[in-house]
Design a protein around this motif. Structure first.
Motif, PDB file in Angstrom:
ATOM      1  N   CYS A 143      -8.732  -4.238  -3.523  1.00  8.47           N
ATOM      2  CA  CYS A 143      -7.488  -4.173  -4.295  1.00  8.47           C
ATOM      3  C   CYS A 143      -6.796  -2.836  -4.062  1.00  8.47           C
ATOM      4  O   CYS A 143      -7.449  -1.792  -3.958  1.00  8.47           O
ATOM      5  CB  CYS A 143      -7.810  -4.360  -5.776  1.00  8.47           C
ATOM      6  SG  CYS A 143      -6.394  -4.135  -6.874  1.00  8.47           S
ATOM      7  N   LEU A 144      -5.475  -2.858  -4.014  1.00 11.80           N
ATOM      8  CA  LEU A 144      -4.694  -1.654  -3.782  1.00 11.80           C
ATOM      9  C   LEU A 144      -4.321  -0.924  -5.072  1.00 11.80           C
ATOM     10  O   LEU A 144      -3.627   0.090  -5.034  1.00 11.80           O
ATOM     11  CB  LEU A 144      -3.401  -2.009  -3.034  1.00 11.80           C
ATOM     12  CG  LEU A 144      -3.571  -2.685  -1.672  1.00 11.80           C
ATOM     13  CD1 LEU A 144      -2.211  -3.067  -1.118  1.00 11.80           C
ATOM     14  CD2 LEU A 144      -4.320  -1.777  -0.712  1.00 11.80           C
ATOM     15  N   GLY A 145      -4.798  -1.417  -6.211  1.00 15.67           N
ATOM     16  CA  GLY A 145      -4.279  -0.911  -7.478  1.00 15.67           C
ATOM     17  C   GLY A 145      -5.129   0.096  -8.204  1.00 15.67           C
ATOM     18  O   GLY A 145      -4.897   0.345  -9.396  1.00 15.67           O
TER      19      GLY A 145
ATOM     20  N   HIS B 273       0.828  -1.203   0.000  1.00 17.82           N
ATOM     21  CA  HIS B 273       0.000   0.000   0.000  1.00 17.82           C
ATOM     22  C   HIS B 273       0.862   1.253   0.000  1.00 17.82           C
ATOM     23  O   HIS B 273       0.631   2.199  -0.780  1.00 17.82           O
ATOM     24  CB  HIS B 273      -0.924  -0.005   1.220  1.00 17.82           C
ATOM     25  CG  HIS B 273      -1.828   1.190   1.296  1.00 17.82           C
ATOM     26  ND1 HIS B 273      -1.458   2.350   1.953  1.00 17.82           N
ATOM     27  CD2 HIS B 273      -3.067   1.416   0.795  1.00 17.82           C
ATOM     28  CE1 HIS B 273      -2.435   3.231   1.850  1.00 17.82           C
ATOM     29  NE2 HIS B 273      -3.420   2.697   1.157  1.00 17.82           N
ATOM     30  N   ALA B 274       1.884   1.291   0.848  1.00 13.43           N
ATOM     31  CA  ALA B 274       2.766   2.456   0.923  1.00 13.43           C
ATOM     32  C   ALA B 274       3.571   2.628  -0.364  1.00 13.43           C
ATOM     33  O   ALA B 274       3.748   3.751  -0.863  1.00 13.43           O
ATOM     34  CB  ALA B 274       3.701   2.319   2.121  1.00 13.43           C
ATOM     35  N   ALA B 275       4.048   1.514  -0.935  1.00 11.15           N
ATOM     36  CA  ALA B 275       4.840   1.584  -2.167  1.00 11.15           C
ATOM     37  C   ALA B 275       3.997   2.089  -3.332  1.00 11.15           C
ATOM     38  O   ALA B 275       4.438   2.927  -4.130  1.00 11.15           O
ATOM     39  CB  ALA B 275       5.420   0.207  -2.486  1.00 11.15           C
ATOM     40  N   MET B 276       2.775   1.598  -3.444  1.00 14.28           N
ATOM     41  CA  MET B 276       1.894   2.020  -4.526  1.00 14.28           C
ATOM     42  C   MET B 276       1.499   3.490  -4.363  1.00 14.28           C
ATOM     43  O   MET B 276       1.458   4.249  -5.338  1.00 14.28           O
ATOM     44  CB  MET B 276       0.647   1.141  -4.546  1.00 14.28           C
ATOM     45  CG  MET B 276      -0.252   1.362  -5.756  1.00 14.28           C
ATOM     46  SD  MET B 276       0.471   0.810  -7.321  1.00 14.28           S
ATOM     47  CE  MET B 276       0.228  -0.965  -7.190  1.00 14.28           C
TER      48      MET B 276
ATOM     49  N   VAL C   2       0.271  -8.900 -10.318  1.00 12.87           N
ATOM     50  CA  VAL C   2      -1.152  -8.587 -10.263  1.00 12.87           C
ATOM     51  C   VAL C   2      -1.472  -7.330 -11.060  1.00 12.87           C
ATOM     52  O   VAL C   2      -2.599  -7.156 -11.536  1.00 12.87           O
ATOM     53  CB  VAL C   2      -1.621  -8.464  -8.798  1.00 12.87           C
ATOM     54  CG1 VAL C   2      -1.185  -7.148  -8.176  1.00 12.87           C
ATOM     55  CG2 VAL C   2      -3.125  -8.648  -8.679  1.00 12.87           C
ATOM     56  N   GLY C   3      -0.483  -6.451 -11.257  1.00 13.15           N
ATOM     57  CA  GLY C   3      -0.697  -5.265 -12.065  1.00 13.15           C
ATOM     58  C   GLY C   3      -0.819  -5.556 -13.545  1.00 13.15           C
ATOM     59  O   GLY C   3      -1.235  -4.686 -14.312  1.00 13.15           O
ATOM     60  N   VAL C   4      -0.435  -6.743 -13.959  1.00 13.88           N
ATOM     61  CA  VAL C   4      -0.613  -7.147 -15.355  1.00 13.88           C
ATOM     62  C   VAL C   4      -2.019  -7.678 -15.563  1.00 13.88           C
ATOM     63  O   VAL C   4      -2.764  -7.216 -16.443  1.00 13.88           O
ATOM     64  CB  VAL C   4       0.413  -8.227 -15.759  1.00 13.88           C
ATOM     65  CG1 VAL C   4       0.230  -8.597 -17.229  1.00 13.88           C
ATOM     66  CG2 VAL C   4       1.818  -7.748 -15.504  1.00 13.88           C
TER      67      VAL C   4
END
Length: 531
Positions: free
Chosen positions: A450-452, A137-140, A302-304
Motif C-alpha cells: 500500500c502507498l498510504g 506514489h508521486a502525488a502521495m 482507499v484513504g477512507v
C-alpha cells in the motif's frame, strides 16, 4: 450440519459438474510434484468451501494455522489457496518472488476490476496499473512533504467540536473525518466526505467474502441477468460510483480553468501536468477523463477505508483500557498543555503512537491480508504452486506469532515502548510508527505494498492525540439498568478492510476549560472549511 452442507453443494449447483470434469482431467494428467503442503482434509470437487465462514474467516485460517503450521494448503471449489502465518515465508514468496506472486485474484462480484481503470490496488500488473501506481506514489509523496497541508489538523478540530456537541454519533463522525480529509486532498471538496465514506463501505461489501453470495458461490454469478440480483446491483453501483468520480473531476477541471482550484489538491497536480505537456485548455476525450477520475477517485476512496476502521478500534481500545488512556493523556498534557496536538508533537508522544500501533496489531484492519495470485507455476520447498493459486499472508495469524508478539491476544502497548520486547525499537522519538520499522506487513507485501503509510501515520496520530487531549473515553453505562454496556471487540462488518460493528462508549470533555478550547478551535476552522 457439515453433511447437510456437503449434500447441498453437490446437488444444488449444476455448474459444479464443470469443476468436477476439470478436477478429473487434472488427476488424469498427474501434473506437478507429489509433495504437498499440509492442510485440512479436502473433499472432492468442493474442497473445504462448506466450512469456510463468510464472516470472520481469519479466525478459521488462524485455527488451521495452529493445527497445520505456518504454510498450508486448502481449496474452495476449484480455487486453491496457500495460507501463510510466518513473516519469513511471506517475504520469500511475496517479496523476493514478487515477480511471480503480484497478481490479483478475480473478485467475482466486482466487475472488471482486474483490467482497470477503477481500482488500482485490485488490478493485475499491466500498463494501466503501472501508470496509476506511479502517479499515485508521486502525488502521495509530495503531499506528505507538507504533512498534507494542515488539512488533517483542521478536520481534527472540526471533529472534536462535533464530538463535544453530539458524542453519540462518534462512529459516524469518525468515518466522515477520514472521508473529508481525502476529499479535500483530491478535489478541494470536503463536503463529499460522507458520500466518500459510504461509497467506500459499499465497494468493500462488494469485494468481500462476507458480501454478495456470488463471491463464494461463484456459479450464481452466471445466472441470466433477468434473475440475477447480484449482477444487476453491481452494474448500478459501479455506474453510480464512476459517475460521481467523473462529476467531481469535471467540477475540479472547471475550477482549474478559472484559476480557482487550490494547488494542494491531487486534481490540480494532474491538470498542471497536462498543461506542462502542452494541453493548455485541459481538453480530453471522455476515456481519458474516466481514466484520470478513477485514478484520483480510488486514491481518495482507499484513504477512507484503511483509516476509519483503525480509528474506531482505537477509540474502543482506549475506553476498554483506561490505564493506557491515562498514560497517553499525561504525556499529551506534559507536551501540549492547553493546545490541541499537531504533527509537530509526533516525536514527543511515543505512548500515543504505541497505543495506535498496538491497536492495529490487536484488531487488524486487514485481518486476512490482501490476496496475491501466482502469475505462473512455481516451486517452493519442493512443492509445486500452480498458476492461479491465491496466496494469503493472514494478518490475524501473523500478529499472534508468540515469538514476536508474546501474549498476543492482549492489548499491550508496552511491547513497542519497553526494551526486552521483540518489537521494541529505538529511538522512541521515531518509533513506533506506520511508515517504517517493525510490523509493516499490515500494508501488504512486495510490489503490491500500500502507498498510504504516510497519510495513515499523520492522520491516525493527530486524530488519536487530539481526541485524548480533549476527552475521557470509558464504558457506557445503561441509564435503565446501571450496568456497563458490553462491547464485543471482534464484532465487525467482516469486510476485506474492517470496521467494528456499532458499539457504545462514554465520551466526556476533560473539564470546562478544555471544552472552551475545543469550541474555539471548532469555530476557528469552520471559517476556513467548506462544511
Amino acid at each position: 450440519m457439515e453433511g447437510l452442507a456437503l449434500v447441498l453443494l453437490y446437488l444444488a449447483i449444476p455448474s459444479l459438474v464443470f469443476s468436477a470434469i476439470k478436477q478429473l482431467l487434472s488427476w488424469r494428467k498427474g501434473v506437478g510434484s507429489k509433495a504437498r503442503f499440509p492442510g485440512p482434509q479436502q473433499f472432492p470437487i468442493v474442497g473445504r468451501v462448506h466450512d469456510l465462514p463468510r464472516f470472520s474467516l481469519w479466525l478459521k485460517f488462524k485455527e488451521w494455522a495452529d493445527e497445520h503450521g505456518p504454510i498450508y494448503y486448502t481449496k474452495a471449489l476449484n480455487q486453491p489457496f496457500i495460507v501463510i502465518s510466518d513473516e519469513k515465508i511471506a517475504e520469500e514468496l511475496l517479496v523476493k518472488r514478487g515477480h511471480i506472486y503480484s497478481g490479483r485474484p478475480q473478485i467475482r462480484s466486482l466487475i472488471r476490476h482486474k483490467e482497470g481503470p477503477a481500482y488500482s490496488a485490485l488490478m493485475d500488473r499491466h500498463d494501466i496499473w503501472k501508470t496509476q501506481r506511479k502517479w499515485a506514489h508521486a502525488a502521495m509523496a509530495e503531499a506528505y512533504k507538507h504533512h498534507f497541508y494542515g488539512h488533517v489538523e483542521k478536520e481534527a478540530a472540526r471533529y472534536l467540536g462535533l464530538l463535544l456537541l453530539d458524542p453519540a454519533r462518534f462512529l459516524d463522525y469518525t468515518r466522515e473525518f477520514c472521508g473529508r480529509v481525502m476529499s479535500r486532498l483530491a478535489w478541494d471538496d470536503a463536503t463529499q466526505g460522507r458520500t466518500n465514506g459510504d461509497s467506500a463501505d459499499t465497494t468493500l461489501h462488494c469485494m468481500s467474502v462476507s458480501g454478495p453470495l456470488t463471491n463464494t458461490l461463484t456459479p450464481l454469478w452466471y445466472l441470466p441477468k433477468a434473475v440475477n440480483p447480484w449482477y444487476n446491483y453491481e452494474i448500478e453501483r459501479e455506474r453510480n460510483q464512476r459517475a460521481w468520480w467523473l462529476n467531481n473531476f469535471r467540477l475540479a477541471k472547471e475550477r482549474m480553468r478559472k484559476g480557482d482550484l487550490p494547488g494542494d489538491t491531487w486534481a490540480y497536480r494532474y491538470f498542471e501536468q497536462l498543461r506542462k505537456e502542452g494541453n493548455e485548455g485541459l481538453d480530453q476525450e471522455e476515456e481519458q477523463e474516466v481514466f484520470a477520475s478513477c485514478m484520483i477517485g480510488f486514491l481518495n476512496l482507499v484513504g477512507v477505508v484503511t483509516i476509519s476502521g483503525p480509528l474506531k478500534f482505537f477509540l474502543m481500545a482506549m475506553a476498554l483500557h483506561p490505564e493506557w488512556q491515562k498514560k497517553a493523556q499525561e504525556e499529551i498534557d506534559r507536551v501540549c498543555g492547553d493546545r490541541m496536538p499537531t504533527m509537530k508533537d509526533f516525536a514527543e508522544l511515543p505512548t500515543v503512537r504505541a497505543c495506535l500501533k498496538e491497536t492495529v496489531r490487536w484488531r487488524s484492519g486487514v485481518p486476512l491480508g490482501v490476496p496475491h495470485q501466482a502469475e505462473r507455476d512455481d516451486e517452493y520447498r519442493g512443492v509445486t504452486i500452480k498458476k492461479g493459486t491465491i496466496v494469503l499472508a493472514c494478518e490475524w495469524s501473523l500478529n499472534r506469532v508468540p515469538s514476536k508478539y508474546p501474549d498476543g491476544e492482549t492489548f499491550r502497548p508496552e511491547r513497542w515502548l519497553e526494551p526486552g520486547w521483540p518489537t521494541y525499537q529505538e529511538p522512541l522519538t521515531r518509533y513506533p510508527n506506520f511508515r517504517e520499522g517493525q510490523s509493516m506487513h499490515t500494508f501488504g507485501w512486495g510490489r503490491r505494498t500500500c502507498l498510504g503509510q504516510n497519510i495513515v501515520d499523520d492522520e491516525t496520530f493527530v486524530f488519536a492525540a487530539s481526541t485524548l487531549w480533549a476527552f475521557n473515553l470509558g464504558p457506557k453505562i445503561c441509564p435503565r439498568t446501571g450496568k456497563v454496556v458490553p462491547i464485543d471487540t471482534q464484532a465487525t462488518n467482516s469486510h476485506v478492510i474492517l470496521e467494528p460493528d456499532p458499539y457504545q462508549i462514554s465520551i466526556k470533555v476533560r473539564g470546562e476549560e478544555r471544552g472552551k478550547s475545543v469550541l474555539e478551535g471548532y469555530h476557528k476552522v469552520m471559517g476556513e472549511l467548506r462544511v
